[in-house]
Design a protein around this motif. Structure first.
Motif, PDB file in Angstrom:
ATOM      1  N   VAL A  73     -68.781  24.241  96.813  1.00 52.42           N
ATOM      2  CA  VAL A  73     -70.167  24.003  97.685  1.00 52.42           C
ATOM      3  C   VAL A  73     -69.862  23.951  99.368  1.00 52.42           C
ATOM      4  CG1 VAL A  73     -71.539  22.864  96.038  1.00 52.42           C
ATOM      5  CG2 VAL A  73     -70.081  21.431  97.547  1.00 52.42           C
ATOM      6  N   GLU A  74     -70.685  24.436 100.093  1.00 52.35           N
ATOM      7  CA  GLU A  74     -70.486  24.308 101.504  1.00 52.35           C
ATOM      8  C   GLU A  74     -71.615  23.444 101.984  1.00 52.35           C
ATOM      9  OE1 GLU A  74     -68.118  25.766 103.053  1.00 52.35           O
ATOM     10  OE2 GLU A  74     -67.137  26.845 101.847  1.00 52.35           O
ATOM     11  N   VAL A  75     -71.592  23.170 103.359  1.00 51.70           N
ATOM     12  CA  VAL A  75     -72.850  22.507 103.962  1.00 51.70           C
ATOM     13  C   VAL A  75     -73.834  23.479 103.755  1.00 51.70           C
ATOM     14  CG1 VAL A  75     -73.759  21.791 106.203  1.00 51.70           C
ATOM     15  CG2 VAL A  75     -71.493  21.120 105.533  1.00 51.70           C
ATOM     16  N   GLY A  76     -75.152  23.282 103.454  1.00 49.22           N
ATOM     17  CA  GLY A  76     -76.392  23.902 103.129  1.00 49.22           C
ATOM     18  C   GLY A  76     -76.578  24.573 101.812  1.00 49.22           C
ATOM     19  N   SER A  77     -75.653  24.434 100.718  1.00 47.20           N
ATOM     20  CA  SER A  77     -75.695  24.791  99.591  1.00 47.20           C
ATOM     21  C   SER A  77     -76.626  24.355  98.745  1.00 47.20           C
ATOM     22  CB  SER A  77     -74.246  24.727  98.837  1.00 47.20           C
ATOM     23  OG  SER A  77     -73.191  25.437  99.471  1.00 47.20           O
ATOM     24  N   GLU A  78     -77.345  24.924  97.890  1.00 51.05           N
ATOM     25  CA  GLU A  78     -78.437  24.131  97.183  1.00 51.05           C
ATOM     26  C   GLU A  78     -77.833  23.839  96.022  1.00 51.05           C
ATOM     27  OE1 GLU A  78     -81.642  23.474  97.860  1.00 51.05           O
ATOM     28  OE2 GLU A  78     -81.387  24.335  99.635  1.00 51.05           O
ATOM     29  N   ILE A  79     -77.828  22.723  95.379  1.00 47.65           N
ATOM     30  CA  ILE A  79     -77.082  22.122  94.258  1.00 47.65           C
ATOM     31  C   ILE A  79     -78.264  21.666  93.147  1.00 47.65           C
ATOM     32  CG2 ILE A  79     -75.176  21.557  95.333  1.00 47.65           C
ATOM     33  CD1 ILE A  79     -76.057  18.438  95.035  1.00 47.65           C
ATOM     34  N   ALA A  80     -78.018  21.593  91.948  1.00 46.25           N
ATOM     35  CA  ALA A  80     -78.730  21.092  90.870  1.00 46.25           C
ATOM     36  C   ALA A  80     -77.849  20.114  89.993  1.00 46.25           C
ATOM     37  CB  ALA A  80     -79.407  22.310  90.112  1.00 46.25           C
ATOM     38  N   PRO A  81     -78.531  19.102  89.387  1.00 44.74           N
ATOM     39  CA  PRO A  81     -77.644  18.548  88.315  1.00 44.74           C
ATOM     40  C   PRO A  81     -76.816  19.323  87.322  1.00 44.74           C
ATOM     41  CG  PRO A  81     -79.887  17.673  88.233  1.00 44.74           C
ATOM     42  CD  PRO A  81     -79.993  18.980  89.019  1.00 44.74           C
ATOM     43  N   GLY A  82     -75.370  18.898  87.225  1.00 41.57           N
ATOM     44  CA  GLY A  82     -74.535  19.779  86.525  1.00 41.57           C
ATOM     45  C   GLY A  82     -73.619  20.980  87.544  1.00 41.57           C
ATOM     46  N   LYS A  83     -74.186  20.933  88.781  1.00 44.87           N
ATOM     47  CA  LYS A  83     -73.294  21.752  89.639  1.00 44.87           C
ATOM     48  C   LYS A  83     -72.200  21.188  89.996  1.00 44.87           C
ATOM     49  CE  LYS A  83     -72.809  24.646  92.884  1.00 44.87           C
ATOM     50  NZ  LYS A  83     -72.018  25.967  92.711  1.00 44.87           N
ATOM     51  N   THR A  84     -71.037  21.993  89.626  1.00 51.07           N
ATOM     52  CA  THR A  84     -69.807  21.170  90.199  1.00 51.07           C
ATOM     53  C   THR A  84     -69.568  21.173  91.628  1.00 51.07           C
ATOM     54  OG1 THR A  84     -68.700  22.057  88.279  1.00 51.07           O
ATOM     55  CG2 THR A  84     -67.257  21.709  90.043  1.00 51.07           C
ATOM     56  N   LEU A  85     -69.434  20.012  92.240  1.00 51.37           N
ATOM     57  CA  LEU A  85     -69.223  20.030  93.760  1.00 51.37           C
ATOM     58  C   LEU A  85     -67.814  20.062  94.114  1.00 51.37           C
ATOM     59  CD1 LEU A  85     -71.476  16.808  93.905  1.00 51.37           C
ATOM     60  CD2 LEU A  85     -72.309  19.365  94.406  1.00 51.37           C
ATOM     61  N   CYS A  86     -67.004  19.571  93.426  1.00 51.63           N
ATOM     62  CA  CYS A  86     -65.505  19.391  93.655  1.00 51.63           C
ATOM     63  C   CYS A  86     -64.618  19.087  92.535  1.00 51.63           C
ATOM     64  CB  CYS A  86     -65.152  18.283  94.790  1.00 51.63           C
ATOM     65  SG  CYS A  86     -65.554  16.599  94.269  1.00 51.63           S
ATOM     66  N   MET A  87     -63.207  18.875  92.741  1.00 49.95           N
ATOM     67  CA  MET A  87     -62.258  18.437  91.718  1.00 49.95           C
ATOM     68  C   MET A  87     -61.695  17.429  92.242  1.00 49.95           C
ATOM     69  SD  MET A  87     -60.828  21.999  89.930  1.00 49.95           S
ATOM     70  CE  MET A  87     -60.866  21.545  88.320  1.00 49.95           C
ATOM     71  N   ILE A  88     -61.142  16.395  91.476  1.00 49.74           N
ATOM     72  CA  ILE A  88     -60.515  15.381  91.942  1.00 49.74           C
ATOM     73  C   ILE A  88     -59.010  15.343  90.982  1.00 49.74           C
ATOM     74  CG2 ILE A  88     -60.074  12.817  92.142  1.00 49.74           C
ATOM     75  CD1 ILE A  88     -62.828  12.805  93.104  1.00 49.74           C
ATOM     76  N   GLU A  89     -58.088  15.570  91.379  1.00 47.87           N
ATOM     77  CA  GLU A  89     -56.710  15.402  90.581  1.00 47.87           C
ATOM     78  C   GLU A  89     -56.480  13.977  90.609  1.00 47.87           C
ATOM     79  OE1 GLU A  89     -52.275  16.893  90.403  1.00 47.87           O
ATOM     80  OE2 GLU A  89     -53.264  17.306  92.297  1.00 47.87           O
ATOM     81  N   ALA A  90     -56.290  13.343  89.215  1.00 48.64           N
ATOM     82  CA  ALA A  90     -55.841  12.163  88.898  1.00 48.64           C
ATOM     83  C   ALA A  90     -54.680  12.149  87.911  1.00 48.64           C
ATOM     84  CB  ALA A  90     -56.896  11.223  88.659  1.00 48.64           C
ATOM     85  N   MET A  91     -53.579  11.682  88.106  1.00 47.90           N
ATOM     86  CA  MET A  91     -52.496  11.714  87.134  1.00 47.90           C
ATOM     87  C   MET A  91     -52.139  13.016  86.519  1.00 47.90           C
ATOM     88  SD  MET A  91     -53.212   7.936  85.862  1.00 47.90           S
ATOM     89  CE  MET A  91     -51.971   7.601  85.063  1.00 47.90           C
ATOM     90  N   LYS A  92     -51.969  14.191  87.322  1.00 46.86           N
ATOM     91  CA  LYS A  92     -52.002  15.539  86.829  1.00 46.86           C
ATOM     92  C   LYS A  92     -53.049  15.919  85.933  1.00 46.86           C
ATOM     93  CE  LYS A  92     -47.907  15.595  88.748  1.00 46.86           C
ATOM     94  NZ  LYS A  92     -47.752  16.398  89.727  1.00 46.86           N
ATOM     95  N   LEU A  93     -54.313  15.321  85.923  1.00 49.12           N
ATOM     96  CA  LEU A  93     -55.443  15.861  85.247  1.00 49.12           C
ATOM     97  C   LEU A  93     -56.484  16.003  86.286  1.00 49.12           C
ATOM     98  CD1 LEU A  93     -55.706  13.338  82.187  1.00 49.12           C
ATOM     99  CD2 LEU A  93     -54.894  15.784  82.436  1.00 49.12           C
ATOM    100  N   PHE A  94     -57.136  17.425  86.188  1.00 48.08           N
ATOM    101  CA  PHE A  94     -58.166  17.854  87.271  1.00 48.08           C
ATOM    102  C   PHE A  94     -59.677  17.588  86.515  1.00 48.08           C
ATOM    103  CE2 PHE A  94     -54.421  20.024  88.601  1.00 48.08           C
ATOM    104  CZ  PHE A  94     -54.568  20.114  90.065  1.00 48.08           C
ATOM    105  N   ASN A  95     -60.265  16.938  87.375  1.00 48.04           N
ATOM    106  CA  ASN A  95     -61.489  16.422  86.765  1.00 48.04           C
ATOM    107  C   ASN A  95     -62.797  17.023  87.666  1.00 48.04           C
ATOM    108  OD1 ASN A  95     -60.741  14.141  84.844  1.00 48.04           O
ATOM    109  ND2 ASN A  95     -59.554  13.723  86.773  1.00 48.04           N
TER     110      ASN A  95
END
Length: 152
Positions: A97-119
């Motif tokens: 997403v970027e500033v101005g992006s339209e989003i809806a429930p379920g739309k992926t916003l980002c990923m967070i890597e925690a302990m070698k797993l990408f969430n």
């Protein structure tokens, strides 16, 4: 120790009079130091891997972000875990997403890597991204604000 157990430990330590705690288990070392004037400092390091390789763990289920009301029509999407924030699935991929992006429930916003797993962190609200509060490849803490969303 999974991220939920680490978060429970942090919550317990935050409420206790303890100033420093170190826990070491097979494969993980957690050290937490807190200062009454500053938020707790958390250091998590993986212990050296054993010589024999263990089978790979199954990927974690996508974590649900924590959304908190900021104003009547603004929400702050917060990090559900400690890790590294990524705006795209890879260095050669477009940002989710970027500033101005339209989003809806379920739309992926980002990923967070925690302990070698990408969430994948998915939206729980419909609206428009107003502000992105974290730089790509930056470390994030549990409950740290990531995005400000104007609800539709």
């Amino acid at each position: 120790m999974d991220t939920k157990e680490i978060q429970r430990l942090l919550d317990y330590i935050a409420k206790s009079p303890l100033a420093e705690v170190s826990i070491e288990t097979e494969g993980l070392k957690v050290s937490v130091k807190k200062n009454s004037a500053v938020a707790p400092v958390v250091s998590v390091a993986a212990a050296p891997a054993p010589v024999a390789a263990a089978p790979a763990a199954a990927p974690a289920a996508p974590a649900a972000p924590v959304a908190a009301p900021v104003a009547d029509n603004l929400y702050t999407v917060k990090s559900p875990m400690i890790g590294t924030f990524y705006r795209a699935a890879g260095p050669d991929k477009d940002n989710f997403v970027e500033v101005g992006s339209e989003i809806a429930p379920g739309k992926t916003l980002c990923m967070i890597e925690a302990m070698k797993l990408f969430n994948e962190i998915d939206s729980e609200v419909s609206g428009k991204i107003v502000q992105i509060l974290v730089d790509n490849a930056s470390p994030v803490e549990f409950d740290q604000p990531l995005f400000v969303v104007e609800k539709a």
